[in-house]
Design an enzyme around this catalytic site. Structure first.
Site, PDB file in Angstrom:
ATOM      1  N   PRO A  63     -38.490 -22.639  92.476  1.00  0.00           N
ATOM      2  CA  PRO A  63     -37.464 -22.183  91.441  1.00  0.00           C
ATOM      3  C   PRO A  63     -37.472 -20.618  91.094  1.00  0.00           C
ATOM      4  O   PRO A  63     -38.264 -20.277  90.691  1.00  0.00           O
ATOM      5  CB  PRO A  63     -37.551 -23.005  90.227  1.00  0.00           C
ATOM      6  CG  PRO A  63     -38.362 -23.858  90.464  1.00  0.00           C
ATOM      7  CD  PRO A  63     -39.249 -23.322  91.595  1.00  0.00           C
ATOM      8  N   GLU A  64     -36.713 -19.849  91.977  1.00  0.00           N
ATOM      9  CA  GLU A  64     -36.566 -18.398  91.755  1.00  0.00           C
ATOM     10  C   GLU A  64     -35.310 -18.236  91.060  1.00  0.00           C
ATOM     11  O   GLU A  64     -34.483 -19.445  90.721  1.00  0.00           O
ATOM     12  CB  GLU A  64     -36.868 -17.640  92.991  1.00  0.00           C
ATOM     13  CG  GLU A  64     -38.027 -17.952  93.746  1.00  0.00           C
ATOM     14  CD  GLU A  64     -38.096 -17.003  94.767  1.00  0.00           C
ATOM     15  OE1 GLU A  64     -37.665 -15.922  94.932  1.00  0.00           O
ATOM     16  OE2 GLU A  64     -39.039 -17.633  95.746  1.00  0.00           O
TER      17      GLU A  64
END
Length: 275
Positions: free
Chosen positions: A2-3
């Site tokens: 998750p960016e």
DNA sequence: AGCCCATCCTGTCCGC
DNA sequence: TGCGGACAGGATGGGC
């Protein structure tokens, strides 16, 4: 995993379904989340009956604000997931928190295989303070003058590490930094200060282009990222360099993608297209 | 100031 | 098929 684009995808999904709902129950299912609470933390039972006012993203952080001034600060780190599930589906051993709502059947689950993530129960001002002291500007709203200024101020840092530094610009991780630098035609090991104005401008524009396109495609599902409904993202099919070591560059079709450890992380780049 | 490394933890994959 | 080691998207803190 998750960016910024993945976190934004999760937040948009949750926002449309959960904002305005009243909490019925909020519980931790495993003790490690409780142990990670900061000193001034509220207790999960303090959230009972509170209405969820808004869900926001700042960098890679997720913020829930409830009526009465309490909130949640959530970070998914490497393997965290936040999604809605049918309560009938049994939660596995990696599900560490659960939230149920009045008059709404699905329950919100926080699942995290590697347990690096956290869910902090804090008051709004504490969240605000924590977030703003830890994070630089948003990459999708920072202006060019400020961006160029930050490049000059931290010019000794290599551009890859520069992009990964959440205090400079918040939300870019290992995958997107490589994709951004490929698009900009800049090698990841260049000192930030060695970039010409034109090159820095290209990086600046690539940040917006890559992140926007990734959000459009609901993020990259490289291993196990899922959005708030359990669906995979599709941006991984447009990756140009990430995890493509030894394969021919998709742009020049000649050079092979190289892999090098920079800023402690695997970095992928095309030796021909990136100067 | 900035780099490298180890660390938190679990799962997966690769070579033998 | 089993086993040990390397490695994985994040972030921090210590040592140099």
């Amino acid at each position: 995993m998750p960016e910024l684009p993945e976190v934004e995808t999760v937040v948009r999904g949750l926002r449309s379904t959960l904002e305005g709902k009243k909490i019925r129950q909020f519980v931790f299912l495993s003790p490690h989340l409780q142990q990670k609470q900061p000193a001034m933390a509220l207790r999960p039972q303090d959230y009972r009956g509170k209405r969820l006012r808004e869900i926001r993203r700042r960098g890679k952080m997720i913020i829930f604000n409830f009526e009465g001034g309490c909130g949640l600060l959530i970070h998914l780190k490497m393997t965290g997931q936040l999604y809605l599930a049918d309560p009938k589906q049994p939660a596995d051993k990696h599900t560490h928190a659960r939230m149920t709502f009045a008059g709404f059947r699905p329950e919100l689950r926080f699942r995290d295989i590697r347990k690096f993530g956290f869910v902090s129960c804090l008051r709004e001002p504490d969240i605000w303070q924590k977030v703003n002291s830890a994070l630089g500007p948003e990459p999708l709203s920072v202006g060019w003058p400020e961006f160029w200024d930050l490049i000059k101020k931290h010019g000794k840092k290599r551009i890859k590490g520069w992009l990964l530094d959440q205090k400079l610009v918040a939300g870019i991780g290992n995958i997107y930094s490589d994709e951004i630098l490929f698009r900009a035609g800049v090698r990841p090991d260049r000192p930030a200060g060695s970039l010409s104005r034109a090159e820095a401008r290209k990086v600046f524009r690539s940040i917006r282009a890559v992140l926007r396109r990734a959000i459009e495609l609901k993020g990259s599902s490289v291993s196990d990222f899922v959005d708030s409904t359990g669906q995979k993202g599709r941006f991984q099919t447009e990756h140009r360099v990430y995890d493509r070591e030894g394969q021919p560059c998709r742009r020049c079709r000649l050079a092979l993608i190289q892999r090098k450890k920079i800023a402690g992380r695997s970095s992928f780049f095309c030796p021909t297209c990136q100067k």
